[in-house]
Write a protein that holds these residues in place. Sequence first.
Motif, PDB file in Angstrom:
ATOM      1  N   UNK A 180      -5.511 -11.584  39.219  1.00  0.00           N
ATOM      2  CA  UNK A 180      -4.313 -10.938  39.741  1.00  0.00           C
ATOM      3  C   UNK A 180      -4.148 -11.286  41.231  1.00  0.00           C
ATOM      4  N   UNK A 181      -2.944 -11.603  41.722  1.00  0.00           N
ATOM      5  CA  UNK A 181      -1.661 -11.437  41.035  1.00  0.00           C
ATOM      6  C   UNK A 181      -1.116 -12.694  40.357  1.00  0.00           C
ATOM      7  N   UNK A 182      -1.597 -13.894  40.699  1.00  0.00           N
ATOM      8  CA  UNK A 182      -0.975 -15.102  40.151  1.00  0.00           C
ATOM      9  C   UNK A 182      -1.463 -15.424  38.742  1.00  0.00           C
ATOM     10  N   UNK A 183      -2.696 -15.015  38.391  1.00  0.00           N
ATOM     11  CA  UNK A 183      -3.263 -15.310  37.074  1.00  0.00           C
ATOM     12  C   UNK A 183      -3.816 -14.026  36.453  1.00  0.00           C
ATOM     13  N   UNK A 184      -2.990 -13.033  36.186  1.00  0.00           N
ATOM     14  CA  UNK A 184      -3.516 -11.735  35.734  1.00  0.00           C
ATOM     15  C   UNK A 184      -4.109 -11.759  34.337  1.00  0.00           C
ATOM     16  N   UNK A 185      -3.769 -12.761  33.544  1.00  0.00           N
ATOM     17  CA  UNK A 185      -4.271 -12.843  32.173  1.00  0.00           C
ATOM     18  C   UNK A 185      -5.657 -13.455  32.107  1.00  0.00           C
ATOM     19  N   UNK A 186      -6.199 -13.943  33.225  1.00  0.00           N
ATOM     20  CA  UNK A 186      -7.495 -14.602  33.264  1.00  0.00           C
ATOM     21  C   UNK A 186      -8.504 -13.662  33.905  1.00  0.00           C
ATOM     22  N   UNK A 187      -9.647 -13.484  33.264  1.00  0.00           N
ATOM     23  CA  UNK A 187     -10.713 -12.652  33.820  1.00  0.00           C
ATOM     24  C   UNK A 187     -12.005 -13.444  33.814  1.00  0.00           C
ATOM     25  N   UNK A 188     -12.867 -13.106  34.758  1.00  0.00           N
ATOM     26  CA  UNK A 188     -14.192 -13.690  34.845  1.00  0.00           C
ATOM     27  C   UNK A 188     -15.200 -12.545  34.840  1.00  0.00           C
ATOM     28  N   UNK A 189     -16.207 -12.653  33.994  1.00  0.00           N
ATOM     29  CA  UNK A 189     -17.243 -11.628  33.919  1.00  0.00           C
ATOM     30  C   UNK A 189     -18.585 -12.262  34.237  1.00  0.00           C
ATOM     31  N   UNK A 190     -19.435 -11.512  34.910  1.00  0.00           N
ATOM     32  CA  UNK A 190     -20.795 -11.943  35.198  1.00  0.00           C
ATOM     33  C   UNK A 190     -21.768 -11.113  34.388  1.00  0.00           C
ATOM     34  N   UNK A 191     -22.719 -11.743  33.744  1.00  0.00           N
ATOM     35  CA  UNK A 191     -23.628 -11.066  32.830  1.00  0.00           C
ATOM     36  C   UNK A 191     -25.056 -11.108  33.358  1.00  0.00           C
ATOM     37  N   UNK A 192     -25.905 -10.293  32.751  1.00  0.00           N
ATOM     38  CA  UNK A 192     -27.309 -10.244  33.134  1.00  0.00           C
ATOM     39  C   UNK A 192     -28.076 -11.479  32.701  1.00  0.00           C
ATOM     40  N   UNK A 193     -27.473 -12.330  31.895  1.00  0.00           N
ATOM     41  CA  UNK A 193     -28.127 -13.567  31.481  1.00  0.00           C
ATOM     42  C   UNK A 193     -28.014 -14.663  32.530  1.00  0.00           C
ATOM     43  N   UNK A 194     -27.254 -14.430  33.606  1.00  0.00           N
ATOM     44  CA  UNK A 194     -27.067 -15.430  34.645  1.00  0.00           C
ATOM     45  C   UNK A 194     -25.832 -16.270  34.471  1.00  0.00           C
ATOM     46  N   UNK A 195     -25.065 -16.052  33.405  1.00  0.00           N
ATOM     47  CA  UNK A 195     -23.853 -16.814  33.136  1.00  0.00           C
ATOM     48  C   UNK A 195     -22.624 -16.058  33.608  1.00  0.00           C
ATOM     49  N   UNK A 196     -21.630 -16.788  34.055  1.00  0.00           N
ATOM     50  CA  UNK A 196     -20.299 -16.254  34.293  1.00  0.00           C
ATOM     51  C   UNK A 196     -19.373 -16.835  33.241  1.00  0.00           C
ATOM     52  N   UNK A 197     -18.532 -15.984  32.661  1.00  0.00           N
ATOM     53  CA  UNK A 197     -17.683 -16.377  31.543  1.00  0.00           C
ATOM     54  C   UNK A 197     -16.230 -16.207  31.944  1.00  0.00           C
ATOM     55  N   UNK A 198     -15.461 -17.257  31.772  1.00  0.00           N
ATOM     56  CA  UNK A 198     -14.022 -17.236  32.042  1.00  0.00           C
ATOM     57  C   UNK A 198     -13.287 -17.046  30.729  1.00  0.00           C
ATOM     58  N   UNK A 199     -12.373 -16.069  30.684  1.00  0.00           N
ATOM     59  CA  UNK A 199     -11.684 -15.712  29.453  1.00  0.00           C
ATOM     60  C   UNK A 199     -10.199 -15.603  29.728  1.00  0.00           C
ATOM     61  N   UNK A 200      -9.403 -16.239  28.885  1.00  0.00           N
ATOM     62  CA  UNK A 200      -7.960 -16.059  28.906  1.00  0.00           C
ATOM     63  C   UNK A 200      -7.629 -15.006  27.857  1.00  0.00           C
ATOM     64  N   UNK A 201      -7.138 -13.847  28.288  1.00  0.00           N
ATOM     65  CA  UNK A 201      -6.902 -12.734  27.375  1.00  0.00           C
ATOM     66  C   UNK A 201      -5.773 -13.009  26.399  1.00  0.00           C
ATOM     67  N   UNK A 202      -4.971 -14.042  26.631  1.00  0.00           N
ATOM     68  CA  UNK A 202      -3.920 -14.379  25.675  1.00  0.00           C
ATOM     69  C   UNK A 202      -4.480 -15.016  24.428  1.00  0.00           C
ATOM     70  N   UNK A 203      -5.636 -15.688  24.547  1.00  0.00           N
ATOM     71  CA  UNK A 203      -6.291 -16.296  23.386  1.00  0.00           C
ATOM     72  C   UNK A 203      -7.786 -16.372  23.688  1.00  0.00           C
ATOM     73  N   UNK A 204      -8.493 -15.254  23.635  1.00  0.00           N
ATOM     74  CA  UNK A 204      -9.897 -15.254  24.045  1.00  0.00           C
ATOM     75  C   UNK A 204     -10.810 -16.050  23.128  1.00  0.00           C
ATOM     76  N   UNK A 205     -10.392 -16.318  21.892  1.00  0.00           N
ATOM     77  CA  UNK A 205     -11.252 -17.099  20.998  1.00  0.00           C
ATOM     78  C   UNK A 205     -11.284 -18.567  21.392  1.00  0.00           C
ATOM     79  N   UNK A 206     -10.145 -19.096  21.822  1.00  0.00           N
ATOM     80  CA  UNK A 206     -10.079 -20.521  22.142  1.00  0.00           C
ATOM     81  C   UNK A 206     -10.285 -20.792  23.617  1.00  0.00           C
TER      82      UNK A 206
END
Length: 738
Positions: free
Chosen positions: A495-521
């Motif tokens: 947000x604000x230019x890419x509100x549909x995109x989120x990045x999460x950081x996990x305890x495994x050491x990975x950061x995951x980028x997800x497009x909420x419009x199509x999170x599977x692909x």
Amino acid sequence: MPRARLQRRAAQAKNYEYRQYEEDVSRIVAEDGGSEEEPYYMVKLRPEDDGAADEYMGAAEQHEDMMALDEAEGVEETGSQVPIGAESTPPITPTRTSGSRNSRPSQTPNRASTTKAKTRGVNELRDRGPDVIAKTGGQHNRLKILFGPTEEEKRRTLLTRDHWSTQETLPERDAGGLRHSYNTSEEARKREIQNVQKWYDRVGKKSFSQRQKSTSLARETGEGYLANSGSTDINMLMGAFATPRMYTLKQGQHLSTALPFLNRENRHGWMLYLGTGIQDAQWAPHEHERTQYLAVAVEQKRMTGHQNKLLEYSKAPAFNPTKQFPASIQIWALEPTPTCLPSDRIPPRLAYVICAEWGAPEQFRWCPFVPDESVQDMDTIYLGLLAGIWSDGRVRILDIYFENSKTANPETKFVQYTHAAFEISFRDTVPTCLQWLSATTLAVTTASGTIAYWTLSHSSAFAPSSHPAGNPYNPPPRFHRVVADTYIITLQSGFPSQPHVVSIGTASGLSILIDLRDPSADTCLSPRGRVFNTTQAWHEHTQSFVHPDEYHLLRHNPLRRFYMNFNTMRLESQIVRCATSPVHPGILVGGADGTVIASNPFMRFLNYKLSPWQQTWFRHEWRRSVSEIPLPIGPQFSAPLSQLSSRPTTPLSDLDAVPDGVLNKPLVRITEGYKVQQINLINSQKPGKEKAVERSLLTIHEEKSAISVLAWNPNLRYGTWAVAGMADGLLRIEDVGV
């Protein structure tokens, strides 16, 4: 294809589920005789759930898929689910069909890390991003790959470069130094503000006023919600490095940052002591008002009953809610000068205290836009919607407003909230992070690796009139999915230019980028780190997510090349906090040693050959009582000072003139006035003509020296104001513009 190559690729896919980037690809292509086929950065897609909703929070009858909610009859929705710029933004990764020269036959045995997207076509595959950055082509190629191939994307990038080319580290206070990013238009901002105000006028204001319950408290009663386990006062050294001055601050007291110096003209800020570690601090979006408000939460716990010692709690506290107990969120008011600087004559005051018996507030975020600006008058102060996570395992949204006192010295208002209009609970897990995706959409992650979001403008967000009074109402999410196999530590949206995109950081050491419009692909992983990240931020000007790496560098993961790291800043300790601003490209980074540095990474981001500039804002050092410090008394032995039969004269000769009251208490030293320096991101040593090697050293520092909170003021006229919270309870608020 050689058998060894197949085995090597299959092993990589099995372990990490993503392909290695340019270096490995170049090596493999060279070994294979220089094949002209493009490297394929395919991410392993999760199987589709065929529209079936997961079991969620014990209310299976309320589980509906996001698309089913959108298509339900009779649903009227104002506001946008993914607002500013979402309708014109391409997916995270480009699509390649099986008919192109870049596609691979699906029967290839080494396709372990790819799959076909069922919802988009039988032969369609998703890859990780654009081609590798070519070694030829110069800046034009780099801009195209990092920001996009269109002329509009190139134009916005060059405008950003030219506008902030003179900002090396700290933001410029002059006219033009502060403005919103070129990646978002003023029309889109106005449209988003109009949408949220329209929803609030029609539905939101009534829903919050009917369901939110609060009562005013007397000062004596309200102060009980401020209680914490910290010390009542703290000793602090500030001023010139050679001749510092010592000050003692009690809980709730403040000190001007200019007071310890002879030259006080260019210092505008305050130091506050709140007793114990700062948990969170966020500026209220008060764009058109003079007074600026800062919400602060400190570490609080139950002050009564049995207290478990460290590591003796029978249940894992990170995965289980606590019992409810009194705690608070403090809202401090700061008055500016006519030139938008923090006033040196009017000290900060505790204007409002949110009191509740929901446990300790762990994280909170203000709605990015004020839903109703019409109530800003002489009698009422309206700060907007505040979403928070409390330690009882629930997420709540509060509508914050209070009466404006007309007296010269207004008293602090204590208000107890007993019921929230919007409240979420989770089954068998607890919420860990939250983030606003728009002015009406809130995303929440959990300890079980799930992400969900709710839209306030949807008809299911608030309890219907037929819902029995007194019964808790758990609104169903518009989206709910398992996105990680472990604990989610950080959450950040574009947000604000890419509100549909989120990045999460996990305890495994990975950061995951997800497009909420199509999170599977549309999902992509960053390189795995050996230390998980405790902080993350979205940098609007470079269109990238910023995180610390496993040592002492700040890395950018661009939206179009999330699987690569671009390092731009460096600390001498582990980075524990970072903050970005929506109105200038400056970044603040805080370390475990108490150092806070600032830099503008945009030029380094465009030209990777440049050595970046950075500047230390201040350094905070905490030491425990001298009686607890191990002091050397022999070549192979050390003991605390309290265990020594006699003082060794050599190492302690300087302490004889110091009063015992100072030695027997913790002491803080604040140093500042550091010059701008150009740094080398690789700490190298060059013995002879050997190749430079990077040191990989981590130092353990005192826990209370660390920076626990960093935040820029998001309001345009006050964008140079910054706040830094420390683990010992000190809070620094200052205008750092130049």
